[in-house]
Structure formats: C-alpha cells, structure tokens
Design an enzyme around this catalytic site. Structure first.
Site, PDB file in Angstrom:
ATOM      1  N   GLY A   1      17.511  17.059  53.662  1.00 53.17           N
ATOM      2  CA  GLY A   1      17.713  18.438  54.054  1.00 53.17           C
ATOM      3  C   GLY A   1      18.613  18.530  55.269  1.00 53.17           C
ATOM      4  O   GLY A   1      19.520  19.358  55.330  1.00 53.17           O
ATOM      5  N   ALA A   2      18.356  17.654  56.242  1.00 52.99           N
ATOM      6  CA  ALA A   2      19.150  17.645  57.470  1.00 52.99           C
ATOM      7  C   ALA A   2      18.779  16.402  58.250  1.00 52.99           C
ATOM      8  O   ALA A   2      17.817  15.702  57.916  1.00 52.99           O
ATOM      9  CB  ALA A   2      18.902  18.902  58.302  1.00 52.99           C
TER      10      ALA A   2
ATOM     11  N   ASN B   1      20.266  13.762  64.370  1.00 54.55           N
ATOM     12  CA  ASN B   1      21.089  12.964  65.275  1.00 54.55           C
ATOM     13  C   ASN B   1      21.255  13.651  66.633  1.00 54.55           C
ATOM     14  O   ASN B   1      21.557  14.838  66.693  1.00 54.55           O
ATOM     15  CB  ASN B   1      22.475  12.746  64.669  1.00 54.55           C
ATOM     16  CG  ASN B   1      22.419  12.442  63.188  1.00 54.55           C
ATOM     17  OD1 ASN B   1      21.909  11.429  62.778  1.00 54.55           O
ATOM     18  ND2 ASN B   1      22.933  13.363  62.390  1.00 54.55           N
TER      19      ASN B   1
ATOM     20  N   GLU C   1      14.814  20.173  62.937  1.00 57.13           N
ATOM     21  CA  GLU C   1      15.769  19.200  63.474  1.00 57.13           C
ATOM     22  C   GLU C   1      15.976  19.388  64.972  1.00 57.13           C
ATOM     23  O   GLU C   1      16.135  18.401  65.700  1.00 57.13           O
ATOM     24  CB  GLU C   1      17.102  19.297  62.720  1.00 57.13           C
ATOM     25  CG  GLU C   1      16.994  19.166  61.212  1.00 57.13           C
ATOM     26  CD  GLU C   1      16.228  17.942  60.743  1.00 57.13           C
ATOM     27  OE1 GLU C   1      16.202  16.919  61.460  1.00 57.13           O
ATOM     28  OE2 GLU C   1      15.639  18.001  59.650  1.00 57.13           O
TER      29      GLU C   1
ATOM     30  N   HIS D   1      13.138  17.822  66.908  1.00 61.90           N
ATOM     31  CA  HIS D   1      13.219  16.358  66.957  1.00 61.90           C
ATOM     32  C   HIS D   1      13.883  15.870  68.239  1.00 61.90           C
ATOM     33  O   HIS D   1      13.740  14.692  68.589  1.00 61.90           O
ATOM     34  CB  HIS D   1      14.025  15.842  65.761  1.00 61.90           C
ATOM     35  CG  HIS D   1      13.201  15.433  64.593  1.00 61.90           C
ATOM     36  ND1 HIS D   1      12.072  14.654  64.697  1.00 61.90           N
ATOM     37  CD2 HIS D   1      13.369  15.679  63.258  1.00 61.90           C
ATOM     38  CE1 HIS D   1      11.569  14.427  63.491  1.00 61.90           C
ATOM     39  NE2 HIS D   1      12.325  15.050  62.598  1.00 61.90           N
TER      40      HIS D   1
ATOM     41  N   GLU E   1       7.879  12.515  62.234  1.00 67.04           N
ATOM     42  CA  GLU E   1       7.981  13.511  61.179  1.00 67.04           C
ATOM     43  C   GLU E   1       6.728  14.370  61.049  1.00 67.04           C
ATOM     44  O   GLU E   1       6.810  15.587  60.898  1.00 67.04           O
ATOM     45  CB  GLU E   1       8.324  12.840  59.848  1.00 67.04           C
ATOM     46  CG  GLU E   1       9.681  12.161  59.830  1.00 67.04           C
ATOM     47  CD  GLU E   1      10.841  13.102  60.103  1.00 67.04           C
ATOM     48  OE1 GLU E   1      10.655  14.337  60.113  1.00 67.04           O
ATOM     49  OE2 GLU E   1      11.958  12.592  60.325  1.00 67.04           O
TER      50      GLU E   1
END
Length: 867
Positions: A271-272, A275, A308, A311, A330
């Site tokens: 999905g993504a 980084n 994201e 994260h 996750e």
C-alpha cells in the site's frame, strides 16, 4: 545487470529461526551513495564506514542480489578479484583491524526489475522499495534491520527525463552537469536500517504545503505525482497535516526533519512505505476526487497516509531488531492509525470495520495451515509474514494493553518506550517491558499473545436463579492447536460485559474482568428477572465468543445495547443463527430478523452509517467460517433467500430510505457519507426483493450519480443480475473511465466479485482483455485476488476456479513472487471444504509446488498449505 526475477531457492529453502538470532559482526556507521541513474544501466557507488562489532576474526559479509560488481576497494586501495569473493551473491572481504572504508561499484537494470524490489522503473519514474530485503538489490550491504547507518546520497541523471531527484532526509545541495544532466544531494541525519532507504527520480509535479510543529518549526510538505494527477492530491495532503497534528496531541511526537515528501507510483507491491522523510505510495492511496474515488477510498487514503506518517516514530526512530519483530512497528502503528481514523470520523463504525477486517483475514489465517504467532518463530521467505496476524492481530494486542492500562498509563508507557529506545533496533519484548515499567503493570502472562498462534474461543454459560435473584456466569477459554503448537497455555483475556435489565433496558455499569485461567466463575446478585448479557463489548479481545443467547435476547441487544459494537454484533448474530439453521435444513425463520431491521432503520437516534453496517447481511465467507465444512452453494442460496425476504418485507421502507438519502452535490461531511452508504444498502435490498423496477432504479442511480460511491454501488448490484442494465452499465463504466488505471481496476474487481453463475468464465475473458496485465500488482489483485475472495464463484464445484487461480500464481511467480504468493492462501483452505473440492484444491497446490524454478515466496506458501 540485475536479474529480472528473484534469486531462486533450492528445492528445500533454508528455514530462518528466531532462536538463532546473532548480533551483527560488522556495523556501518555511515554510508555514502552515488547514483548515475539510467533505466537500463544504473551505476551505484557505495562507500561504507564499517567497524568490527566485538572480538572476532570473521570477514565482512555484504548482502547482494543480482548485482554486477564493477569494483571493490578498501581504504582507498582497489582490490583485485583475489582479495574478495561472491558467496551466493554475498560479497565477502577479509579485513584486518577494526575500522575501514569499503567502496564498491555495481551496475543494475531498473527497467527489467519486474520484482519491484530494489530500484525499479514505474511509469517513467525510477523508484525504490527496500522492505524487507530490497536494498541488497541496489548495492552490497549488511541488509538487516539491526544495522543502522547515516545516509548521504547523491543522484545524477538526465534532467529532461528525471527533472526531480528525491531521497531520504533533507536536501543539502544540487547543481547542473554537462550534457543536460543534473545532480542532487540528500542527507539523513538519523541512523536508519537499509530497509528504510528510498529515492525517486522522474518528471513529477508537487502539491506543496507546510506544517508548523508544536515547537514552532516549519516543515515543507510535498505530494509528488504526475502533472495530470495533481488535482487529486488535496485529500491526501489534508490527511497528512491532520496526522501530524494528531500525533503531537495524542502521543507528543513531533516531526524531526525539515521536509516530508510523499510520492505516488503506479507499480507497487504494497500500500505504501514509510521510508524516513520520503514515503512512497501506491497511487491508489494518494489520488482521490468524487468522480473517481469512493468514500471507502477516501477513508483508506486517510488511514494509510496516517499509518506511514506515524511510522516516523513507531518504525523509523525506533525500529525492529530482526524481522521476527515485525509487529513491533506494524501492530503498534496499525493501532495508532485505527485510533486516528476513529477520531476523524465515527469511532463506532471504525471499530466495526476493523473487526470485520480482522475476522475476514486474520481469523481465517489463524484457523488454517499458515497460522503463526504475532511474533513468528521461523520463516523461509520473510515477505510471506506481512500478514493479517502481524498487522491486525498485532494491533489488537496493543489495544488490549491500552485497555488494561487506561489512557494515562498507556501514554506513560509509550513515552517511556520512545525515550528509552530512540535510535535503536529493538524487540516486541522491549515494547511490552516499557508498557510494564511506564504503566506499572505485570504483563507476564499477556506475553503469550505474542508467542501463541490461534484464536482463543471463549465459551459462556449463564444460570439464573429466580429464588435468589442471582446470575452465575461461567467463562471458559480454549486455544485450538495450530501448526507446530499442539498444546496451548491459558491466555490473559480482558472481558468487558454488562448485564441489562430487560424491563428497563438499563444496566448497572460496564465491568472488566481478565480471564487468566481455563475457567472463571462469576456471580452477580439483585435481579428481579434474568438479565441480558452484553459480552466482549467494544470487541475488547480478539476471540471467538460461543454464548447461549436466545433470539429474543439478541433482538433486545440489537435494539437497546448502549455499546455500538455489541449492538451491531447482536444484529449480525441474529442473522447468522437464522442462516446457519436454514443451511442445516430448518425453515428460514426471518420474522425476528426483519423486525429488528425495521426497528433499526426507523430509529431516528442512530447514525445512518451505523445503521448501514448493522443491517447488512454477514458475508458468505464469514458464514463459511462458522461451519465445520463449508458448503458454498448452500450458503449462497440461504443468504440470497434471506436477502430477498428482507427486501420484500421492507420494500416500502427501503424505497423511502433510498429516496431520503439522495443528495444533490458531493460532500465529504459525515452526514453525506452516511447517507450514501445507507442508500447503497437500501438499493441492494430493493433489487433483491425482485421489485419490477429494481434494475431500472439501480441503473438510474448509476447513470445520474455525481460521485463514484453511488455509481460503483449501483454497478456492484447490477453485475449480480441477469438484466440488460447489467451490460449497459459495465459498458458505460468502461467507456467513461478507460485510461484511468485506478478506476479500471474497479471495473475488473467488481466483475470478479459478482454473484453470477458465469463469474469464472467472465474472469477468464477479462484476463485476455487488452487492459489486463500481470505486471502491475494492482491490476493482478483487482482480478485474481478479488475472484479468490468470491467464495461462491471461486469454489464452483467443477474446480475451474481453482485451476484458473493456480495458473495465475505460476505465471505471476515468474514476474513478481510477492504478489503471486499472496494468491496461495485461498487454496490452502482445502481442509475446510467437502472431499471433492478439497481434493481439487490440494491437487492445484501440489501442481504449484512441483513447478520448476518456483520462488521461495510461493514455495513456502504452497508447501505449508499442503502440510
């Protein structure tokens, strides 16, 4: 030049075990990368500052995969081929002393990298995906998450072809080069593992904005897409800014770089990807406007952007020691994005959606041959452990910890976790220990949730004594055997419940108990009549509840429970009980179901979005999960019959709702979204009723809709019917959106999910359509993953669906093993079906496993499914 396929494993791939973990022998404090970018021949120079970790005399080993080495040097001195060797793609150099500068130059070919791991080409862009082990496809490096390095990246490229050059961290320099080339340098000041490396080069336009952090720093934000897609990025930008503000408010986490960039790419396995400072997204989770995106698409974009971004702390600043700890980042981050989405919209509906996803994917996983703990003990191919267990069940574990601690102590625990482990690669145990120390709680037994696979079953028995006015409740837990774990210890299961007075509709307060043994006896006093038990309120624990509840009690809870999830659950259980009884041969008793639905859709106090969720029938797949042996034909027939009965009995109500929920002009307001959702449900029951004008009503909604939500809802209803409007709508939809890849994906997916007797043949024909390609993961998933999720069509008695999916897996494995492997689990459920279907599914798995040159990804899934 880089190999276009994965490095194929031997017939029996080695098993990697958690218990065998060893710390790295060499660390890389700093890495400097120089890219001379070209789609067909990219050169990569890497300078690694390596230091020996501990007292040993072992050589430096740098992972590689399909790299063409051009040169190797140590401390400025070029090495001859005799001074280094390749050991199964691993570069081995014997080094004296404790610190060195190691330089390598390699060549790779992004244009032929169909695996989409490492550096690859997508729609004119060059982009990267390195999680879990893609960095070794870019340069030689100790490609493991516990080697954290500071990155200094310089990119050189043709300016006309690649005018935008992006990488992790902050931009520090850029300039022009001779012959139409240019360069840019990016530096990331924060140590990170190689799986978080990212770069993108291409012709991109930017939706630029800014965010001021809680300490007053201005952060430049950019969402980079093709020029024509720029107008469809505003929702993603809003979601990003809301995420940044929410993480500051709820967790005290401030963004730490000067820029934050998102890039949308068309070809992406996931999905993504989070980084550091440069998130790379599948374009389906960035691009949205009313004409092309449904309300669930808008929700998914908001959720994935948040995930994201979150994260940055729960995954980047604090990362995993090894891949067995994947849920460390996750599971925690899924929990965080679920809470964010709940705060942005309806918390009740969000919880229902999350539990439905958990049951559909993770409960099936727990009940099958691929069951594994949230923290796995072994794997052949780590890409196979990006699973619902690691993500969704992992999130439920965090939710239970938050429930046990309460908001204040949970925040203390997370603060301690981030402060204690900032800049480190750690384990799930480190997270739990921080929760214990910060929250002042003993989670010793709770740790079993990380190490034991399987979904616990909670059996509930009630005994009411009219003479004493007391109720005895017995809770008993069992955890079923799973592969490699035949016997289980009792889990720590938080149980939330309330006891309702059926006369007043009130309860005396919600209670929380923690079941830590096989069985718990409770006694509650003071009831003039038998109370109604509302159990596992809010879905406090990811368990299967087996309780003796009458239809009258369920109907009471469906009408009166003040916990939204429990109210929804009662309605769903009424439907499930009625359908399962009918499948077993009893008459279909639908009166109590219809009465409960009537009360729900006419209750003015209820949010329409909740109403839409509550009155939908459970899916055919979920009904199958309730059976010892899945009978797809009987399930489909019973569900269709009940759907028709509800449609007929409440036809006037559905007509009224369909008309009342019509909206002029698109809006993303909660009321407008709820109206669209309920309008779609009303239309589905209207058409199912057999009303003569049903298909015309559906086509009218399709044709006049000013938004994709209502248009696709109508199309999804029409594709199930044998009417002229079906073909008209499919043709009109394709004509309108031909050329828009994301919407054409919907066209393929809607047909693959259709309850149509010829769905197998329809999918076969679509596989030959000019717009179909296995090379794009979105398109492959839109057709084959959707079809495999269509229980009735996939499990057609002639086995043709099984053969078709197996053929797709074998063909796709040659291009993209990760995507191919995700198609295997539906075949792995062969034990759940009758003997004839099971034998055909098993035969297809055996055929897949026997295919020469099969990737590790697919081989592991197939062999485990056969075991």
């Amino acid at each position: 030049m880089a190999d276009t396929q994965t490095t194929h494993a031997p017939a029996t791939p080695p098993v990697i075990r958690r218990e065998d973990y060893q710390p790295p022998l060499w660390l890389v404090d700093h890495i400097r990368l120089e890219f001379d970018l070209d789609a067909h021949a990219t050169r990569v120079k890497a300078r690694l500052s390596v230091t020996r970790a501990g007292r040993h005399d072992r050589p430096l080993r740098l992972d590689g995969d399909g790299l063409v080495p051009l040169s190797v040097a140590v401390d400025g001195k070029a090495l001859s081929p005799a001074d280094w060797r390749l050991d199964d793609d691993v570069l081995v150099i014997a080094l004296p002393g404790n610190a060195h500068e190691v330089e390598t130059e390699v060549q790779i070919a992004p244009a032929t990298n169909t695996q989409l791991m490492g550096l690859y080409a997508s729609g004119g862009l060059l982009c990267t995906q390195c999680e879990p082990e893609g960095f070794r496809r870019i340069t030689f490096f100790p490609d493991r998450p516990d080697v954290l390095s500071r990155y200094d990246v310089t990119m050189r490229a043709d300016k006309a072809t690649y005018p935008v050059l992006l990488a992790n961290g902050d931009p520090v320099e850029q300039g022009e080069l001779p012959d139409g080339r240019h360069w840019a340098r990016w530096v990331d000041p924060y140590p990170k593992p190689s799986y978080l490396f990212a770069m993108v080069a291409g012709d991109l336009a930017c939706n630029a904005d800014s965010f001021t952090t809680m300490s007053g720093r201005a952060v430049r934000l950019g969402i980079w897409v093709r020029e024509e897609d720029l107008p469809r990025t505003s929702h993603a930008m809003t979601a990003l800014k809301n995420s940044m503000a929410w993480d500051e408010r709820v967790y005290g986490r401030e963004y730490d770089l000067d820029v934050f960039n998102i890039v949308a790419v068309s070809d992406f396995n996931f999905g993504a990807m989070e980084n550091k400072g440069l998130n790379i997204f599948n374009s389906r989770y960035v691009l949205a406007d009313p004409e092309t995106a449904t309300d669930p698409d808008y929700d998914a974009i908001e959720s994935v952007v948040a995930h994201e971004y979150f994260h940055n702390w729960s995954g980047d600043r604090v990362t995993c020691r090894d891949w067995f700890q994947l849920s460390l980042k996750e599971g925690f981050t899924v929990y965080r994005d679920q809470c964010f989405s709940a705060d942005m919209g309806s918390a009740a509906v969000k919880r229902i959606e999350d539990v439905r996803t958990l049951r559909a994917a993770q409960f099936q996983e727990d009940a099958g041959p691929l069951a594994h703990p949230v923290r796995p003990e072994s794997y052949m191919e780590i890409s196979n452990f990006y699973t619902a267990t690691v993500y969704n069940k992992g999130a439920e574990l965090i939710r239970m910890i938050a429930l046990l601690l309460g908001p204040e102590r949970f925040r203390q625990g997370t603060d301690l976790y981030f402060e204690r482990h900032d800049g480190q690669a750690v384990t799930c145990e480190d997270f739990v220990k921080a929760m214990e120390d910060g929250g002042g709680i003993d989670l010793g037994q709770f740790r079993l949730w990380y190490s034991q696979a399987g979904t616990p079953r909670l059996t509930v028995r009630q005994r009411y004594d009219p003479a004493s006015g007391s109720l005895s409740i017995t809770l008993r837990q069992t955890v079923p055997p799973t592969p490699g774990q035949p016997e289980k210890a009792p889990m720590a299961i938080p149980v939330k419940f309330a006891l309702f007075d059926p006369a007043t509709g009130e309860h005396g307060g919600e209670e929380l108990v923690v079941l830590t043994r096989d069985q718990l006896e409770m006694r509650r006093e003071g009831f003039a009549q038998a109370p109604v038990l509302s159990l596992n309120r809010g879905f406090a624990a990811p368990v299967i509840v087996e309780a003796e509840q009458s239809a009258q009690d369920l109907a009471f809870l469906a009408a009166r429970d003040d916990d939204p999830f429990s109210r929804y659950e009662a309605m769903q259980q009424l439907m499930i009980n009625g359908l399962l009884a009918h499948i077993s041969g009893a008459p279909l008793e639908s009166d109590v179901i219809i009465d409960s639905i009537r009360r729900t859709i006419t209750d003015p106090t209820l949010d329409r979005s909740f109403v839409a969720e509550a009155v939908r029938l459970p899916s055919e797949a979920y009904l199958g999960d309730q059976m010892q042996v899945v009978d797809p034909d009987a399930i489909h027939a019973a569900r269709e019959r009940l759907m028709t009965g509800i449609g007929e009995a409440l036809e006037s109500e559905w007509r009224a709702l369909h008309a009342e929920c019509a909206r002029n002009g698109f809006s993303l307001s909660a009321d407008a979204r709820a109206a669209r959702k309920l309008r779609g449900v009303a239309l589905s029951y209207l058409v199912a009723s057999g009303a003569p004008d049903g298909a015309a009503l559906a086509f009218g909604q399709f044709d006049r809709a000013d938004n994709m939500t209502e248009r696709q809802a109508a199309l999804a209803i029409l594709v199930n019917r044998e009417t002229p409007e079906r073909d008209q709508a499919l043709a009109a939809f394709y004509r309108r959106y031909a050329g828009n890849a994301l919407v054409v994906d919907k066209w393929f997916q809607t047909q693959a999910l259709a309850f149509h007797p010829d769905t197998v043949e329809i999918v076969q024909a679509l596989a030959g359509h000019a717009d179909f390609t296995l090379a794009n993961p979105n398109r492959a998933r839109a057709l084959y993953s959707a079809f495999a999720a269509n229980q009735w069509a996939f499990n057609r008695a002639d086995g043709k669906g099984y053969r078709m999916v197996a053929d797709a897996i074998i063909a796709l494995d040659k291009l993209n093993p990760q995507t191919a492997a995700r198609l295997v689990p539906p075949l792995g459920r062969w034990r759940r079906f009758d003997g004839a279907r099971g034998a055909m599914m098993r035969a297809e798995l055996e055929r897949i496993a026997a295919t020469p040159g099969l990737s590790r990804d697919v081989l592991e899934q197939a062999t485990k499914s056969l075991a």
